[in-house]
Every structure is written in C-alpha cells, then in structure tokens.
Motif scaffolding. Structure first.
Motif, PDB file in Angstrom:
ATOM      1  N   SER A  15      36.729  38.235  41.387  1.00 53.34           N
ATOM      2  CA  SER A  15      35.744  38.053  42.452  1.00 53.34           C
ATOM      3  C   SER A  15      35.503  36.574  42.736  1.00 53.34           C
ATOM      4  N   ILE A  16      35.329  35.795  41.684  1.00 49.00           N
ATOM      5  CA  ILE A  16      35.081  34.361  41.849  1.00 49.00           C
ATOM      6  C   ILE A  16      36.299  33.670  42.461  1.00 49.00           C
ATOM      7  N   ARG A  17      37.473  33.977  41.939  1.00 51.21           N
ATOM      8  CA  ARG A  17      38.688  33.284  42.388  1.00 51.21           C
ATOM      9  C   ARG A  17      38.958  33.493  43.872  1.00 51.21           C
ATOM     10  N   HIS A  18      38.652  34.687  44.368  1.00 55.44           N
ATOM     11  CA  HIS A  18      39.004  35.004  45.751  1.00 55.44           C
ATOM     12  C   HIS A  18      37.791  35.108  46.674  1.00 55.44           C
ATOM     13  N   GLY A  19      36.615  34.763  46.188  1.00 53.89           N
ATOM     14  CA  GLY A  19      35.433  34.770  47.041  1.00 53.89           C
ATOM     15  C   GLY A  19      35.062  36.147  47.541  1.00 53.89           C
ATOM     16  N   LEU A  20      35.184  37.155  46.689  1.00 54.14           N
ATOM     17  CA  LEU A  20      34.887  38.526  47.080  1.00 54.14           C
ATOM     18  C   LEU A  20      33.463  38.855  46.637  1.00 54.14           C
ATOM     19  N   ARG A  21      32.551  38.931  47.589  1.00 51.08           N
ATOM     20  CA  ARG A  21      31.123  39.012  47.262  1.00 51.08           C
ATOM     21  C   ARG A  21      30.529  40.382  47.547  1.00 51.08           C
ATOM     22  N   GLY A  22      31.378  41.366  47.782  1.00 52.87           N
ATOM     23  CA  GLY A  22      30.899  42.712  48.052  1.00 52.87           C
ATOM     24  C   GLY A  22      30.744  43.527  46.780  1.00 52.87           C
ATOM     25  N   PRO A  23      30.869  44.860  46.859  1.00 51.50           N
ATOM     26  CA  PRO A  23      30.649  45.728  45.689  1.00 51.50           C
ATOM     27  C   PRO A  23      31.561  45.349  44.531  1.00 51.50           C
ATOM     28  N   ALA A  24      31.006  45.381  43.316  1.00 54.78           N
ATOM     29  CA  ALA A  24      31.779  45.023  42.127  1.00 54.78           C
ATOM     30  C   ALA A  24      31.435  45.992  41.003  1.00 54.78           C
ATOM     31  N   GLY A  25      32.417  46.240  40.134  1.00 49.16           N
ATOM     32  CA  GLY A  25      32.159  47.125  39.008  1.00 49.16           C
ATOM     33  C   GLY A  25      33.328  47.160  38.060  1.00 49.16           C
ATOM     34  N   VAL A  26      33.116  47.822  36.923  1.00 49.03           N
ATOM     35  CA  VAL A  26      34.173  48.020  35.939  1.00 49.03           C
ATOM     36  C   VAL A  26      34.014  49.420  35.366  1.00 49.03           C
ATOM     37  N   VAL A  27      35.137  50.062  35.073  1.00 43.95           N
ATOM     38  CA  VAL A  27      35.150  51.413  34.514  1.00 43.95           C
ATOM     39  C   VAL A  27      35.892  51.367  33.189  1.00 43.95           C
TER      40      VAL A  27
END
Length: 426
Positions: A146-158
């Motif tokens: 997320s940080i590397r590509h500037g992705l600021r939307g929904p985030a999670g881990v399974v």
C-alpha cells in the motif's frame, strides 16, 4: 452484480521469477524443488524445499527498504511491482482512495524475527532493529504494498494457510463490489530459516524424503507428505467495466467463491471441501459440467488426497474433468500457493494449455483424470481452483474467460489482440 476482472499477474516461484519465466518452466514440467541451501538442514528430518532461484532484493527494491523488510515482504513487493506493470495502469486511471490491497499471510516474517532474536540474546536489546516492530507481522505485506504504490483504499489481510490465498482474492472481490475500483491481492510466504522450519515440521505434514522426484507426489500411492515452497503470486483485480473503459487487457474474471471449515474429527463432522466447491459453483451460477479444469489442492498425504479426490468425484463424476496440481514443481507455498494456481488457471485460459502434474507414477485415485507430465490442450472455459489450509480451512474459486467487451490477454509482445465471446455476467 458487479463483475471483477484480473488485469495483472506477478509471480515469484521456485521454478521461475516473473510470470512468463514461471509459466514457461511450468509448461516444461521443470521443478524448483531441491535440498534447502539458505541454512543448514542436515540435522532436520525434512530437508527439501522450493527456494526462489537467485532472488536478490537489491535487484528489485530501493536499498532503504531492504533492512526494513523480511524476505517474504521483499518477494511480495517485487511481485506487486510486476503485477501492476503487467496491468499497464496509467498514473491517473483511478484515485488513490479507490485502490486498495488485500493479501494473505501464514507465517509472517519468521526469518527477520529469528535474526533479531539472535541479536537480542547475543548482543543485547539495543542491537534489535526498530523495524522488528512490524517486519515480523503477517499483515506487513499489505501495508508495504500500500505504501509503495500509494494505494489508500480498502486494506486487509487474511490468515488461512494455503486457503488464505483464495480468501484474500475473494475479499478483494467484495471490496470491488462495495465500490473500490482496483485491489492488489494474492499472497506470498517465505519461512526458510530454522525457526520457520521447526514450525513447519511440528505440523507433521512435511515429507521426509530426500529425492526431489518422489518426496511430494499428491494423488500417488507413494504420497508421504508435502515439500514447502516460498513465493506466490500477486494479482491486480479491477471492476470489469472500469477495466474495459481504460482498455485494460483482461486475463479472466472471478465468477464464484465458496469457503467452509471442517469440524474436528472428535465431533464426527464430514470434511467441508465438497460444500466449498458446490458453493463456489452456485455463486458462479454454473453447473459442474461447465467446469473444464480443476486445479487441485494436492495435500500430498494419502488421507487428505483421498478426501479431495472423493469431493471432486462427488461433484463432477469419475474422470469427468481434467485435474492438475502444478504445485508439484514448486512445493506448497502456504498463502502463496493458491494465488499461484489462480495465475496458472488464467494463463491456461490465455494459452489454451492445462499445465501438468509431475512425478506422479502410481495414481491412487482411478476416478481422477490427472494431467500428467506434459501440458494438455483444451478449449478454454471455466476453471476451478481448490485450496485447503491446516486446521480445516477449505476454499474454492471459479474463474472464467474474459467477458463481454473485454480485451483478452494474449501471449507475446506485439501479439494481435482478440475478443472473446462473453458468457452472461453474474
């Protein structure tokens, strides 16, 4: 219902770095399994593994990131770079808040953690890296991508071991349906260090064989366990209409998904794998006869393989659908295994070739039509990917060829784009 399309693939596997290297090796039946070389395994009962060939993080990442990250995160970052480059996303295609990340994890940064614990015990707490606070965490891949590509939307881990890779992609689809435009998803794992190795051995599923050709042979009468692998795959998942609008190349669409959990044996519950498959088919609104290939989980033990073979036969009938387990060339990559199978299924759709299962010589289940040793040509259609995780996790996902108006993925630079007739959207 919103349709989700896969527009980018990045694979890092023991038999190939990068999607095309991995796919070419897989079609050739080349294995990446051998004696583990990253630490001394001579004193352990299991000594074989699938290690990435020549992966040097300095070739792929800024120098400042390397001391901050575990090997699994370094691999995940490289694979996400490859996947996003493959998706050919223009910088202004979507707002940063419309794009997110969902990954799967199983072990976390074991190698980083072991190194810093060694520092603690041998040199003192002041020598433990400040980055230890997050580098060990199984959610760190999501954060770093997320940080590397500037992705600021929904985030999670399974977290669901091998099944978690499908669960993460399913979560990505849910976020797309909730309004996100693009989600980077998949899974990568690596725990080739003494700490990680002992943890794997304690699960009692590892093969103790020393011959790479016989140590991991799912659906074979000689099955004695699995060989672990490192790596996995990262996928770019988009809302299909938005992908079409930007002229994206589409590998395939996520048509259906199902997940169940096995009851403990002491409770007498039946394995839930069949229900997971049937749920995925129902979600995709397809009949069993519509599935043209199954990418099997391939646990590599006689009991677990029998459970899977019986589930496949119960749903599809004996010998009714080709079944393959290309992970015989990589080992089981934990959370990265199922996303790599998704990548294989998408590339099989693209190229009209089902990748083989290798080294199976004495099939244990006559009811399975195993694709052995060489690729099998097919008329691409719906593909089913099955994954199971230690402890009772079962997941299944249906992929289908690109739908209406999508530009289908074709192999090779300069290849002519072709359009694929669309099945109905669900």
């Amino acid at each position: 219902m919103t349709t989700t399309a896969i527009t980018g693939i990045g694979v890092a596997a023991p038999n190939g770095l990068g999607t095309e290297d991995f796919w070419s090796a897989t079609l050739r039946g080349e294995s990446g399994i051998g004696t583990v070389s990253r630490f001394d395994v001579s004193g352990y009962p299991s000594r074989l593994g699938g290690e990435l060939p020549g992966f040097d993080p300095a070739d792929h990442l800024p120098s400042r990131l390397i001391p901050q990250t575990d090997r699994m995160t370094q691999i995940a970052l490289a694979a996400s770079d490859w996947a996003l480059a493959d998706a050919r996303l223009e910088p202004d295609a979507y707002q940063s808040t419309e794009m997110g990340v969902t990954t799967a994890g199983a072990f976390g940064g074991f190698e980083y953690g072991q190194r810093e614990l060694d520092q603690l015990w041998t040199a003192g707490p002041e020598h433990v890296s400040v980055y230890m606070s997050f580098a060990w965490f199984y959610a760190v891949n999501t954060g770093q991508i997320s940080i590397r590509h500037g992705l600021r939307g929904p985030a999670g881990v399974v977290v669901g071991d091998q099944a978690g890779g499908l669960d993460a992609v399913a979560q990505a689809r849910r976020n797309i349906r909730k309004g996100a435009r693009l989600i980077v998803s998949g899974g990568v794992d690596s725990s080739f260090c003494p700490y990680g190795w002992v943890s794997r051995i304690s699960g009692r599923g590892l093969s103790t064989g020393d011959d790479p050709d016989t140590a991991y042979v799912p659906f074979d009468t000689r099955a004695q366990g699995h060989v672990p692998g490192e790596g996995g795959a990262i996928l770019v998942i988009e809302e299909a209409g938005a992908a079409r609008a930007r002229g994206a190349r589409v590998y395939g669409e996520i048509a259906g998904y199902g997940a169940t959990f096995d009851a403990a044996a002491r409770h007498g519950g039946e394995p839930g794998l069949r229900r997971a498959v049937e749920t995925a088919l129902a979600d995709a609104a397809v009949d069993p006869s519509d599935i043209r290939v199954v990418f099997a989980d391939g646990a590599g033990t006689l009991r677990e393989d029998r459970v899977e073979a019986e589930a496949i036969e119960a749903v599809f009938g004996p010998g009714a659908v080709p079944v393959t387990a290309p992970k015989t060339m990589t080992g089981r990559m934990s959370s990265g295994g199922a996303p790599a199978d998704l990548a294989c299924a998408l590339l099989a759709i693209r190229d009209g070739l089902i990748p083989p299962t290798i080294n199976v010589r004495t099939p244990a289940a006559a009811s399975l039509d195993l694709v052995l040793d060489a690729p099998r040509p097919w008329q691409p259609g719906a593909a089913l990917v099955i994954a199971r995780g230690r402890g009772g996790f079962n997941s299944a996902m249906v992929l289908r060829p690109p739908g209406r108006g999508a530009v289908a993925a074709v192999r090779g630079p300069g290849a002519t784009r072709r359009r694929t007739p669309a099945p109905a959207d669900h």
